[in-house]
Write a protein that holds these residues in place. Structure first.
Motif, PDB file in Angstrom:
ATOM      1  N   GLN A   1     -42.597 -67.291  43.368  1.00  0.00           N
ATOM      2  CA  GLN A   1     -43.627 -67.726  42.475  1.00  0.00           C
ATOM      3  C   GLN A   1     -43.678 -69.139  42.356  1.00  0.00           C
ATOM      4  O   GLN A   1     -44.485 -70.020  42.570  1.00  0.00           O
ATOM      5  N   THR A   2     -42.252 -69.936  41.966  1.00  0.00           N
ATOM      6  CA  THR A   2     -42.077 -71.131  41.580  1.00  0.00           C
ATOM      7  C   THR A   2     -42.406 -72.277  42.996  1.00  0.00           C
ATOM      8  O   THR A   2     -42.933 -73.208  42.782  1.00  0.00           O
ATOM      9  N   PHE A   3     -41.825 -71.776  43.790  1.00  0.00           N
ATOM     10  CA  PHE A   3     -41.772 -72.590  44.950  1.00  0.00           C
ATOM     11  C   PHE A   3     -42.565 -71.950  46.026  1.00  0.00           C
ATOM     12  O   PHE A   3     -42.633 -72.690  47.261  1.00  0.00           O
ATOM     13  N   HIS A   4     -43.427 -71.091  45.989  1.00  0.00           N
ATOM     14  CA  HIS A   4     -44.264 -70.531  46.936  1.00  0.00           C
ATOM     15  C   HIS A   4     -43.473 -70.359  48.189  1.00  0.00           C
ATOM     16  O   HIS A   4     -43.869 -70.765  49.216  1.00  0.00           O
ATOM     17  N   LEU A   5     -42.690 -69.451  48.301  1.00  0.00           N
ATOM     18  CA  LEU A   5     -41.825 -69.250  49.256  1.00  0.00           C
ATOM     19  C   LEU A   5     -42.252 -68.421  50.460  1.00  0.00           C
ATOM     20  O   LEU A   5     -42.976 -67.319  50.139  1.00  0.00           O
ATOM     21  N   SER A   6     -42.167 -68.676  51.580  1.00  0.00           N
ATOM     22  CA  SER A   6     -42.418 -67.657  52.935  1.00  0.00           C
ATOM     23  C   SER A   6     -41.401 -66.814  52.875  1.00  0.00           C
ATOM     24  O   SER A   6     -40.404 -67.185  52.670  1.00  0.00           O
ATOM     25  N   PRO A   7     -41.393 -65.817  53.835  1.00  0.00           N
ATOM     26  CA  PRO A   7     -40.247 -64.790  54.055  1.00  0.00           C
ATOM     27  C   PRO A   7     -39.140 -65.556  54.565  1.00  0.00           C
ATOM     28  O   PRO A   7     -37.893 -65.436  54.092  1.00  0.00           O
ATOM     29  N   GLN A   8     -39.238 -66.440  55.543  1.00  0.00           N
ATOM     30  CA  GLN A   8     -38.113 -67.256  56.065  1.00  0.00           C
ATOM     31  C   GLN A   8     -37.473 -68.054  55.035  1.00  0.00           C
ATOM     32  O   GLN A   8     -36.155 -68.170  54.722  1.00  0.00           O
ATOM     33  N   GLN A   9     -38.059 -68.573  54.129  1.00  0.00           N
ATOM     34  CA  GLN A   9     -37.788 -69.371  52.994  1.00  0.00           C
ATOM     35  C   GLN A   9     -36.844 -68.672  52.028  1.00  0.00           C
ATOM     36  O   GLN A   9     -35.959 -69.037  51.596  1.00  0.00           O
ATOM     37  N   GLN A  10     -37.624 -67.344  52.006  1.00  0.00           N
ATOM     38  CA  GLN A  10     -36.715 -66.260  50.985  1.00  0.00           C
ATOM     39  C   GLN A  10     -35.466 -66.096  51.542  1.00  0.00           C
ATOM     40  O   GLN A  10     -34.547 -66.031  50.869  1.00  0.00           O
ATOM     41  N   GLU A  11     -35.260 -65.954  52.910  1.00  0.00           N
ATOM     42  CA  GLU A  11     -34.035 -65.369  53.436  1.00  0.00           C
ATOM     43  C   GLU A  11     -33.197 -66.544  53.421  1.00  0.00           C
ATOM     44  O   GLU A  11     -32.107 -66.418  53.028  1.00  0.00           O
ATOM     45  N   LEU A  12     -33.674 -67.911  53.622  1.00  0.00           N
ATOM     46  CA  LEU A  12     -32.864 -69.096  53.401  1.00  0.00           C
ATOM     47  C   LEU A  12     -32.300 -69.032  51.749  1.00  0.00           C
ATOM     48  O   LEU A  12     -31.094 -69.214  51.651  1.00  0.00           O
TER      49      LEU A  12
ATOM     50  N   LEU B   1     -35.744 -59.641  56.189  1.00  0.00           N
ATOM     51  CA  LEU B   1     -36.906 -59.475  55.920  1.00  0.00           C
ATOM     52  C   LEU B   1     -37.658 -59.615  57.265  1.00  0.00           C
ATOM     53  O   LEU B   1     -38.769 -59.264  57.370  1.00  0.00           O
ATOM     54  N   SER B   2     -37.289 -60.394  58.148  1.00  0.00           N
ATOM     55  CA  SER B   2     -37.836 -60.802  59.510  1.00  0.00           C
ATOM     56  C   SER B   2     -37.749 -59.113  60.159  1.00  0.00           C
ATOM     57  O   SER B   2     -38.788 -59.004  60.871  1.00  0.00           O
ATOM     58  N   LEU B   3     -36.692 -58.465  60.142  1.00  0.00           N
ATOM     59  CA  LEU B   3     -36.695 -57.327  60.922  1.00  0.00           C
ATOM     60  C   LEU B   3     -37.555 -56.465  60.341  1.00  0.00           C
ATOM     61  O   LEU B   3     -38.221 -55.689  60.961  1.00  0.00           O
ATOM     62  N   VAL B   4     -37.814 -56.520  58.973  1.00  0.00           N
ATOM     63  CA  VAL B   4     -38.876 -55.506  58.341  1.00  0.00           C
ATOM     64  C   VAL B   4     -40.222 -55.866  59.050  1.00  0.00           C
ATOM     65  O   VAL B   4     -41.125 -54.894  59.216  1.00  0.00           O
TER      66      VAL B   4
ATOM     67  N   ALA C   1     -39.919 -51.418  57.832  1.00  0.00           N
ATOM     68  CA  ALA C   1     -38.519 -51.014  57.006  1.00  0.00           C
ATOM     69  C   ALA C   1     -38.002 -49.694  57.582  1.00  0.00           C
ATOM     70  O   ALA C   1     -36.723 -49.717  57.503  1.00  0.00           O
ATOM     71  N   PRO C   2     -38.540 -48.440  57.691  1.00  0.00           N
ATOM     72  CA  PRO C   2     -37.893 -47.542  58.391  1.00  0.00           C
ATOM     73  C   PRO C   2     -37.013 -47.595  59.314  1.00  0.00           C
ATOM     74  O   PRO C   2     -35.713 -47.384  59.488  1.00  0.00           O
ATOM     75  N   TYR C   3     -37.686 -48.379  60.402  1.00  0.00           N
ATOM     76  CA  TYR C   3     -36.624 -48.591  61.520  1.00  0.00           C
ATOM     77  C   TYR C   3     -35.402 -49.546  61.169  1.00  0.00           C
ATOM     78  O   TYR C   3     -34.379 -49.498  61.714  1.00  0.00           O
TER      79      TYR C   3
END
Ligand code: BGC
Length: 480
Positions: A49-60, A413-416, A421-423
């Protein structure tokens, strides 16, 4: 022996307590390792929420700490030898404390990332310095127990981080919730700092610098009566260490198999996906249908407590049932947990049933990891390498462990997103199966074996052979 009263063979409770206390203080380094890696799980919902992260930024955001840990794993040994264990742990305590406070006040995402890398260097260093410190002050009879004690501290740190996340998610003290979550690590940081100030340097480090008088005095204060004998053991250990092996020697024909086992377990410990659960559990719960961030963090904190309690199972049974039984049954449990977890996301009716199935699957998985791959990998990496190659062997598998931890966390997160998610969870289940076959076929049972017997096992083409007892010789051991 050196720890026992020379004439009666009984242990002095007074002195024994001091070794436990000193080890517990050093284990705060392990607690910080656990806290600083676990805290991200609850914090990230708010960081997004604070930094408006994309999934890649989240992973980082999750995995940059692991880049630091890899650097820490590489440099810690040298700093540890240069400064001494005590001063290194004091320096790490300062780094953890300042890192915690500065991270909490990160004005930008980049600033946050840089600080997490710096804290990561502390984590990677602590992961190797703490066991060395403990093993060098502990009497050999209880050294093995104290090595697993470090993993217990890690899981306690993770659990505490979940509970702290939960607390500040509800009561953020007028700040953004993630800020006090990171700042709280300053408290164990300060405790480690103060505790290490009053703890001794290890006699072994003094001796390695030729400071025998200080080594003797420290031994007197920690272990008492048998100082002379202990000094002789340290002397032998230093002679052995000074001829310590190199990375290249790990690839020698027979020893290579020990390396395969150490590095293989290091990689598989991560490829079964443990840290997707440790770091991303709230996100998993949210996508499994848990409505609020707080409820997701609450479910995660249950996982944290289960992790600690199940590590105690390993402590109790590792020397009774053996390493292989724990590893094999743990792999089977992890596969079952991961298959169910995949099904929860795959079958619409299960998914609609909400968090119950997800929590059950994660608990089966965590219990199974915590009594098997979690502690047993660290234990085996400390005992399977021949004495001469132990430091370099353990360092290599530790580095591989951090590297694979990074790989898994940065791709989850990229894999999901890519395969769903199941795979993704079933992919980790496949690694669970590979781990099962690996343990069945390659991992030797080291329960009750002397380190020389383990060494002979590799040298004899993976066959157990008796090793003649060597009277009046005490083999210096690290982490046995
Ligand atoms: C692993 C860590 C993991 C922890 C979970 C350790 O043995 O190396 O990567 O976060 O267990 O309890």
């Amino acid at each position: 022996m050196a720890f026992e009263n020379a004439t009666t063979g009984t242990r002095s409770p007074q002195r024994q307590r001091s070794v436990y206390l000193t080890s517990a203080i050093a284990a705060l380094g392990g607690l910080l390792f656990g806290y600083d890696t676990g805290v991200i799980s609850g914090a990230q919902l708010f960081l997004i929420q604070t930094f408006h992260l994309s999934p890649q930024q989240q992973e980082l955001a999750v995995s940059c700490v692991l880049i630091g840990a890899m650097i820490g794993a590489v440099i810690a040994g040298r700093v540890n030898d240069m400064l001494g264990r005590k001063k290194t742990l004091i320096a790490l305590a300062i780094l953890f404390t300042l890192g915690a406070i500065l991270t909490a006040f990160s004005p930008t995402f980049i600033f946050f990332i840089i600080l997490r890398v710096i804290v990561g260097i502390g984590i990677g260093s602590a992961a190797s310095v703490v066991p060395v410190y403990i093993s060098e002050i502990a009497p050999s009879q209880i050294r093995g127990k104290l090595v697993i004690f470090q993993q217990l501290a890690i899981t306690i740190g993770i659990a505490v981080s979940y509970w702290i996340d939960l607390l500040f998610a509800r009561y953020p003290l007028g700040l953004l919730p993630w800020q006090p979550m990171f700042a709280a690590a300053a408290i164990p940081g300060i405790l480690l700092f103060v505790g290490m100030l009053v703890s001794p340097e290890t006699p072994r480090w003094y001796a390695s610098k030729g400071r025998w008088e200080e080594a003797r005095r420290t031994l007197d204060s920690i272990k008492g009566a048998d100082t002379a004998r202990e000094l002789a053991i340290i002397h032998d250990a230093i002679v052995i260490d000074s001829s310590q092996g190199t990375l290249k020697e790990l690839f020698a024909p027979r020893i290579r198999m020990a390396l395969v086992v150490g590095v293989g377990l290091a990689a598989l410990q991560q490829f079964v996906g443990i840290n997707t659960v440790i770091y991303y559990a709230p996100i998993i719960f949210r996508s499994a249908g848990v409505a609020s961030a707080n409820a997701a963090i609450l479910a995660t904190s249950v996982v944290g407590v289960v992790n600690v309690l199940s590590t105690l199972i390993a402590l109790m049974f590792v020397d009774r049932l053996g390493r292989r039984v724990l590893l094999i049954s743990g792999c089977i449990g992890m596969i079952i947990g991961l298959v169910i977890l995949g099904l929860v996301f795959f079958v619409p009716s299960l998914h609609a049933a909400g968090a119950g199935f997800t929590l059950a699957a994660l608990i089966i998985y965590i219990i199974s990891f915590a009594f098997s791959m979690g502690p047993v990998f660290w234990l085996l990496s400390a005992e399977i390498f021949p004495t001469r190659l132990r430091a370099v062997g353990a360092a290599t598998s530790t580095f591989v462990n951090w590297f694979c931890n990074f790989l898994v966390s940065v791709t989850f997160l990229s894999l999901v997103a890519a395969i769903s998610a199941p795979y993704t969870f079933w992919l980790y289940a496949v690694f669970g199966f590979i781990a099962l076959v690996f343990c069945l076929r390659l991992v030797p049972e080291t329960k009750g074996k002397k380190l020389e017997e383990i060494e002979a096992y590799w040298m004899n083409g993976q066959k157990w052979v008796g090793v003649a007892p060597q009277p009046n010789t005490i083999q210096p051991q690290r982490g046995d």
